[in-house]
Scaffold this active site. Structure first.
Site: not given
Ligand code: AMP
Length: 183
Positions: A68, A101
């Site tokens: 995205r 990683e």
């Molecule tokens: P993180 O590594 O936990 O910050 O997760 C980020 C990635 O997961 C991003 O690329 C988002 O597209 C996706 N993501 C995580 N949680 C959500 C959510 N509640 N809604 C939409 N996308 C999410």
């Protein structure tokens, strides 16, 4: 951009984010950003407020995180007269890569970037759609930091503030999210 106009536009955009409960698994409030992109007017408004922050920063490369981060990333790059560089999941990039990683909720994940995609003179803006726990972006940040560029900015459309993902990053990191949701 005038602060008042920007505030108003951010309010409009926040209302346009579609919340999908229990996707992809029960308990997750999925923030669907596709509803920010689906008219010319909305896409233009979003790109303007995203780019506004970085106009005079000398950004030379926008790095987008799969998948995205590949939507607004290239639009921002074009507006900033910068190049676009993809960070991808393993096995997708054809030339030599660096990789990093990171821990996901279930197990270890990995991201990769082409070794020759950035140089020490670059001022880099890393973009993804959403900051949740921060694991993905922090891995991207660390990978680029090791490559040795001049400066790194970090940018999201949305931040899930209660998850405190921004706390992973050192305090001096310039991290911006346009729209904050509690969860
Ligand atoms: P993180 O590594 O936990 O910050 O997760 C980020 C990635 O997961 C991003 O690329 C988002 O597209 C996706 N993501 C995580 N949680 C959500 C959510 N509640 N809604 C939409 N996308 C999410």
């Amino acid at each position: 951009m005038d602060d008042k106009i920007k505030e108003k536009q951010l309010e409009i955009l926040k209302k346009r984010v579609r919340n999908i409960p229990d996707f992809p698994i029960p308990g997750i409030q999925f923030k669907d950003v596709t509803t920010l992109f689906d008219t010319g007017e909305s896409l233009k408004m979003l790109s303007k407020v995203l780019v506004d922050e970085y106009r005079n920063k000398g950004i030379t490369k926008v790095v987008g995180i799969e998948s995205r981060g590949f939507i607004m990333g290239p639009i921002m790059a074009l507006e900033l007269n910068a190049g676009f560089v993809p960070i991808r999941k393993p096995g997708k990039l054809p030339a030599d890569v660096f990789e990093e990683e990171y821990e996901k909720e279930y197990g270890i994940d990995k991201i990769q970037i082409h070794k020759d995609s950035l140089s020490p003179d670059d001022i880099v803006l890393i973009h993804d759609d959403l900051l949740a726990t921060g694991g993905t972006m922090f891995a991207a940040y660390n990978m680029i930091k090791k490559m040795g560029v001049r400066k790194i900015y970090v940018n999201f459309i949305i931040e899930l503030a209660e998850l405190e993902g921004r706390k992973l990053f050192p305090e001096n990191v310039d991290l911006t999210a346009l729209i904050a949701f509690d969860l």
